[in-house]
Design a protein around this motif. Structure first.
Motif, PDB file in Angstrom:
ATOM      1  N   ALA B  26      -2.778   6.262   2.981  1.00 59.65           N
ATOM      2  CA  ALA B  26      -1.692   6.438   3.782  1.00 59.65           C
ATOM      3  C   ALA B  26      -0.857   5.040   3.924  1.00 59.65           C
ATOM      4  O   ALA B  26       0.458   5.151   4.111  1.00 59.65           O
ATOM      5  CB  ALA B  26      -2.047   6.783   5.345  1.00 59.65           C
ATOM      6  N   LYS B  27      -1.609   3.883   4.223  1.00 62.74           N
ATOM      7  CA  LYS B  27      -0.951   2.850   4.420  1.00 62.74           C
ATOM      8  C   LYS B  27      -1.221   1.624   3.636  1.00 62.74           C
ATOM      9  O   LYS B  27      -0.614   0.461   3.732  1.00 62.74           O
ATOM     10  CB  LYS B  27      -1.196   2.315   5.959  1.00 62.74           C
ATOM     11  CG  LYS B  27      -0.908   3.041   7.051  1.00 62.74           C
ATOM     12  CD  LYS B  27      -1.361   2.578   8.516  1.00 62.74           C
ATOM     13  CE  LYS B  27      -1.482   3.754   9.463  1.00 62.74           C
ATOM     14  NZ  LYS B  27      -2.223   3.477  10.786  1.00 62.74           N
ATOM     15  N   GLY B  28      -2.342   1.702   2.705  1.00 67.37           N
ATOM     16  CA  GLY B  28      -2.391   0.902   1.732  1.00 67.37           C
ATOM     17  C   GLY B  28      -3.301  -0.221   2.402  1.00 67.37           C
ATOM     18  O   GLY B  28      -3.700  -0.128   3.573  1.00 67.37           O
ATOM     19  N   PHE B  29      -3.412  -1.345   1.773  1.00 69.76           N
ATOM     20  CA  PHE B  29      -4.413  -2.430   1.782  1.00 69.76           C
ATOM     21  C   PHE B  29      -3.856  -3.365   3.264  1.00 69.76           C
ATOM     22  O   PHE B  29      -4.485  -3.844   3.811  1.00 69.76           O
ATOM     23  CB  PHE B  29      -4.779  -3.280   0.864  1.00 69.76           C
ATOM     24  CG  PHE B  29      -5.857  -2.625  -0.093  1.00 69.76           C
ATOM     25  CD1 PHE B  29      -7.107  -2.844   0.316  1.00 69.76           C
ATOM     26  CD2 PHE B  29      -5.557  -1.767  -1.027  1.00 69.76           C
ATOM     27  CE1 PHE B  29      -8.143  -2.321  -0.845  1.00 69.76           C
ATOM     28  CE2 PHE B  29      -6.167  -1.138  -1.969  1.00 69.76           C
ATOM     29  CZ  PHE B  29      -7.570  -1.447  -1.593  1.00 69.76           C
ATOM     30  N   GLY B  30      -2.421  -3.297   3.171  1.00 71.04           N
ATOM     31  CA  GLY B  30      -1.742  -4.064   4.144  1.00 71.04           C
ATOM     32  C   GLY B  30      -2.050  -3.558   5.677  1.00 71.04           C
ATOM     33  O   GLY B  30      -1.905  -4.221   6.562  1.00 71.04           O
ATOM     34  N   ARG B 105      -2.709   5.492  -6.164  1.00 76.63           N
ATOM     35  CA  ARG B 105      -2.053   4.786  -4.924  1.00 76.63           C
ATOM     36  C   ARG B 105      -3.074   3.601  -4.420  1.00 76.63           C
ATOM     37  O   ARG B 105      -2.532   2.286  -4.161  1.00 76.63           O
ATOM     38  CB  ARG B 105      -1.683   5.564  -4.112  1.00 76.63           C
ATOM     39  CG  ARG B 105      -0.748   5.158  -3.021  1.00 76.63           C
ATOM     40  CD  ARG B 105      -1.320   4.779  -1.611  1.00 76.63           C
ATOM     41  NE  ARG B 105      -0.601   4.127  -0.749  1.00 76.63           N
ATOM     42  CZ  ARG B 105      -0.401   2.582  -0.766  1.00 76.63           C
ATOM     43  NH1 ARG B 105      -0.901   1.912  -1.529  1.00 76.63           N
ATOM     44  NH2 ARG B 105       0.243   2.328   0.114  1.00 76.63           N
ATOM     45  N   GLY B 109      -2.513  -0.546  -5.220  1.00 75.69           N
ATOM     46  CA  GLY B 109      -2.389  -1.253  -3.821  1.00 75.69           C
ATOM     47  C   GLY B 109      -3.220  -2.338  -3.669  1.00 75.69           C
ATOM     48  O   GLY B 109      -3.357  -3.348  -2.953  1.00 75.69           O
ATOM     49  N   ASP B 112      -2.964  -6.600  -5.178  1.00 76.09           N
ATOM     50  CA  ASP B 112      -2.375  -7.915  -4.341  1.00 76.09           C
ATOM     51  C   ASP B 112      -3.594  -8.625  -3.901  1.00 76.09           C
ATOM     52  O   ASP B 112      -3.601  -9.763  -4.204  1.00 76.09           O
ATOM     53  CB  ASP B 112      -1.432  -7.445  -3.195  1.00 76.09           C
ATOM     54  CG  ASP B 112      -1.094  -8.598  -2.281  1.00 76.09           C
ATOM     55  OD1 ASP B 112      -0.612  -9.496  -3.106  1.00 76.09           O
ATOM     56  OD2 ASP B 112      -0.946  -8.763  -1.412  1.00 76.09           O
TER      57      ASP B 112
END
Lengths: 201, 201
Positions: B26-30, B105, B109, B112
């Motif tokens: 849903a939100k990625g590694f961030g 996804r 992700g 980075d």
């Protein structure tokens, strides 16, 4: 003693931008915080927030910088239209040399946040459409010159070429010893040789 | 009333893993923090830290999960060796269908953080080497069958094929309307047609 020269808004903003760039190249978006930018500049977090109130504003600004810097980067001259020009355009995109490597490292690092944020997501989709559109004239010239088959689907080919160059970029960023400049260049040449019209002698 | 059944270490760890997966998709590694995992599970941050003491441990675990899940994913049967088998392997890698889209996804992700962390960086370089090695037998079979030119450089081709499929993955993740399953499939077919030995009738 005269008072120190006042730092104007534009030049302070440029200093902040440069600090953002250095942090992204070294630590990626995961390391980009208002606090890290303030530490890099030896100023207060409040001062950074005066220019960029949130992390998202910093990120959006970094991506604008990146596109501006990419648009202004030095490019190889295009020797001839068609596949030769496409070749130089692809070499200009790859992580060959320090600056192009840093720029690509930041792009690839931006995808995590861009996938999670609807606005940045749409910006990135538009950016991909612009990259495909920028390569399209080279493909059209190559088809006209007979370097590509007469029935080549240029939209599909543009997506294929962008896929190839960005996928090679990611592999090269993670394994620069396996993909030095000459290997990246040879891989581009092999790829373009495969696209070339087999009826062309 | 009997006391609640004790939650054993392994099943609690599995619950944490599933929460990590949901957050990443849903939100990625961030968006992956110990606090977010605790909130997702409605437990204390301290409990999460008992299993994964740092964010890096969470991330490393998420990447292991991803590779394990990827290795166990359902795959299309390979119809014939050579380019036909390569085609199905590529379709299995692309973001076609909900699960493959979520997995891709998360991979994209992860880059980075992986680029910024020497250990994760080396893991990702190894992972790319494994993906290239997994596709190599299909290319070797295709060359033996005459589907690829006899002088084809298989190492270079493996890098090209992985580049193409991952670059197409990124474009499709950002612009799923432009790259529905049938467009991804047609792009794979166009790419493989270009690789095909022109001397083959």
């Amino acid at each position: 003693m005269p008072p120190p020269a006042p730092v104007d808004h534009a030049s302070r903003r440029a200093q902040v931008s440069q600090a953002v760039w250095r942090i992204l190249a070294a630590k990626g978006f995961g390391g980009l915080t208002l606090r890290a930018v303030a530490a890099e500049l030896e100023v207060s977090t409040g001062l950074v927030m005066h220019y960029f109130p949130t992390k998202r504003a910093l990120v959006a600004h970094a991506l604008e910088l990146l596109e501006k810097d990419g648009a202004e980067r030095p490019r190889r001259p295009h020797p001839r239209p068609g596949l030769a020009a496409l070749r130089t355009a692809l070499l200009d995109l790859l992580p060959i040399g320090e600056e192009n490597t840093a720029r690509n490292r930041i792009w690839v690092g931006s995808w995590d946040q861009a996938l999670a944020d609807p606005g940045l997501h749409a910006d990135q989709a538009d950016r991909y459409a612009r990259i495909r559109a920028a390569l399209h004239p080279h493909l059209a010239a190559a088809r006209t010159l007979g370097e590509l088959p007469a029935d080549a689907d240029l939209d599909q080919l543009a997506a294929t070429v962008v896929a190839f160059v960005h996928g090679l970029t990611v592999q090269a960023l993670f394994d620069p010893h396996h993909f030095p400049a000459e290997t990246q260049t040879a891989t581009v040449d092999g790829f373009l040789a495969a696209l070339r019209n087999p009826d062309l002698n």
